[in-house]
Write a protein that holds these residues in place. Sequence first.
Motif, PDB file in Angstrom:
ATOM      1  N   HIS A 123      -5.802  -1.186   4.597  1.00 39.24           N
ATOM      2  CA  HIS A 123      -5.559  -0.752   5.982  1.00 39.24           C
ATOM      3  C   HIS A 123      -6.758  -0.981   6.910  1.00 39.24           C
ATOM      4  O   HIS A 123      -7.376  -0.049   7.405  1.00 39.24           O
ATOM      5  CB  HIS A 123      -5.018   0.675   6.097  1.00 39.24           C
ATOM      6  N   GLU A 135      -7.631   3.047  -3.932  1.00 36.67           N
ATOM      7  CA  GLU A 135      -8.528   2.818  -2.796  1.00 36.67           C
ATOM      8  C   GLU A 135      -9.948   3.298  -3.091  1.00 36.67           C
ATOM      9  O   GLU A 135     -10.167   4.496  -3.293  1.00 36.67           O
ATOM     10  CB  GLU A 135      -8.025   3.616  -1.582  1.00 36.67           C
ATOM     11  N   ASP A 138       1.203   2.614   3.582  1.00 38.82           N
ATOM     12  CA  ASP A 138       0.316   3.740   3.268  1.00 38.82           C
ATOM     13  C   ASP A 138       1.116   5.043   3.187  1.00 38.82           C
ATOM     14  O   ASP A 138       0.616   6.117   3.502  1.00 38.82           O
ATOM     15  CB  ASP A 138      -0.829   3.869   4.274  1.00 38.82           C
ATOM     16  N   HIS A 169       0.836  -1.206   0.000  1.00 39.80           N
ATOM     17  CA  HIS A 169       0.000   0.000   0.000  1.00 39.80           C
ATOM     18  C   HIS A 169       0.874   1.260   0.000  1.00 39.80           C
ATOM     19  O   HIS A 169       1.338   1.706   1.045  1.00 39.80           O
ATOM     20  CB  HIS A 169      -0.904  -0.006   1.235  1.00 39.80           C
ATOM     21  N   HIS A 208     -10.553   1.594   1.013  1.00 38.64           N
ATOM     22  CA  HIS A 208     -10.137   2.334   2.206  1.00 38.64           C
ATOM     23  C   HIS A 208     -10.992   1.851   3.382  1.00 38.64           C
ATOM     24  O   HIS A 208     -12.172   1.605   3.228  1.00 38.64           O
ATOM     25  CB  HIS A 208     -10.356   3.838   1.950  1.00 38.64           C
ATOM     26  N   LEU A 233     -11.744   6.887  -1.788  1.00 41.11           N
ATOM     27  CA  LEU A 233     -10.991   8.147  -1.863  1.00 41.11           C
ATOM     28  C   LEU A 233     -11.599   9.091  -2.894  1.00 41.11           C
ATOM     29  O   LEU A 233     -11.286  10.270  -2.914  1.00 41.11           O
ATOM     30  CB  LEU A 233      -9.516   7.885  -2.198  1.00 41.11           C
TER      31      LEU A 233
HETATM   32 ZN   LIG Z   1      -6.724   4.939   2.745  1.00 45.84          ZN
END
Ligand SMILES: [Zn+2]
Length: 398
Positions: A231, A175, A287, A78, A204, A178
Motif C-alpha cells: 500500500h 507486512e 487491505d 493484500h 507496510h 506491523l
Molecule cells: Zn499495512
Amino acid sequence: MAQDDVANTGAPSRLIVQGIGLLLSGDINAPTLDADTIECTGGRITGIGRRSDFEALPGDQIVDAKGCALSPGLIDSHVHPVAGDWTPRQNQIGWIDSCLHGGVTTMISAGEVHMPGRPKDVVGLKAFAIASQRMFATFRPSGVKIHGGAPVIEHGMVEEDFKELAAAGVRLLGEVGLGSVKDGRTAREMVAWARKYGIQSTIHTGGPSIPGSGMIDKDVILAADADIIGHINGGHTALPDSQITCLCENCGRALELVHNGNERAALHTVRVATGLGQLDRVILGTDAPAGSGVQPLGILRMIALISGLGGVAPETAFCFATGNTARLRELDCGLIEIGRAADFVLMDKAQHSAGKDLLDSVRLGDLPGVGMTIIDGAVRTLRSRNTPPASRVPEVVK
Ligand SMILES: [Zn+2]
C-alpha cells in the motif's frame, strides 16, 4: 455459502467457454486478445481461439458467455485473513465469499494479524504461520485461493528461522513494520534472509494503520528493499507525495495500491508510474479486512477509480489486478495463456450505465456487473449478488 476442500473442486474434465465478446488477457503488453472461445482441461487453459477450432465432446461443460467480457479472475494482493471465511476485525463471516461475488478468485495474505492472541514470540509466530499456511492451502472458502501463512517479523529472529519457515512451506512474509521490526537495518537483514530461502516480502508504507502499529517512511522502505511496497498509497495514512515519487523513481519494486488507503495518493502513484513508463509495477489490493471494513467490490472499485480518474485505459487497469500481480507474485493464474489456471470472471456493463460497452462504462467510473466466476475450470458463482446487475449474463448451456 458453498465451501469445499481443495481436493473437491467439482470441475468438469473439460470446459468450453464460448461467445466471449471481449477477451481481457491480463497481459499489460497486449491487454486484449482476438478470440471468442477458451477451452479448459483439468482446471487449466488448454485452448484459446474461435468456436470452430474446438469440437465439443460428450461430458464437456459448455458456458455461453452471451457476448460478455472475460478476464482472468481478479487477484487481491493484500488481505488479512484469519481463519476460514471469518474475520474478527469487523466480526464478519462470509467476507471472502462476498469478494468472490466481486470477481476475486485469488487473495494474498499480508499477515494473519487480526488473529486474537496472535503469538509474537519467535517459536509461536513460526508455528502460527506454518499452521495458517496449512489451513488456507487445505480449505478454500467458496473455492477462492488464499495464499496464507505470512509471519510478521519480530526482533530476535535469526537466519535459521527463515530457513525453517521456508522448509515448512511458508512463501510469504506479512507486512514488515506491523511487528517490532521497524528500522531499515534489521528489516533489510531479515528480508534478505527471507528472499534467500524463497519467501516473498511486503512492507507496510505510511502512517500507523491502527493504534499500536507504526510509521514506515521512504528511508525505511528503501533500506528494507522488500519485494512489494505494500500500500504505497497508505494504509490508511499516505506518505507525502514527494516520498511516493521518490519510491517510484528510486527502486524497482512492486507498487501496490489498496482500496483501504488514500485514493488521492493512489492516483498520484499511477501518474508517476505512467510518467516513468512503469505501469507493469502496479498491482492492486484491498487491505481488507481493516478498520475501513471489507470491500467485496474493492478491486473493481480500484480499477474504476484508476481508469475513471487516473487516465489509465480500462483494459490496462484490469492487468493491475491480474497479470501484473501474477508475474510479480509468481502465481500460475492471472493471464489468459495456455497452461495457466482456468480462473475467470465474466462481466458486462452494468444495466443503465452511460457507457456504450464494458470498457467505456469503466472509463466513466462505473463498476461492471459480474455475471459468473470460474475457478480451476469449475463454475463457482452465477450473477453476482454484490455488483450492479450486468446487462447480459453468461449461461451454462450444457
Ligand atoms: Zn499495512
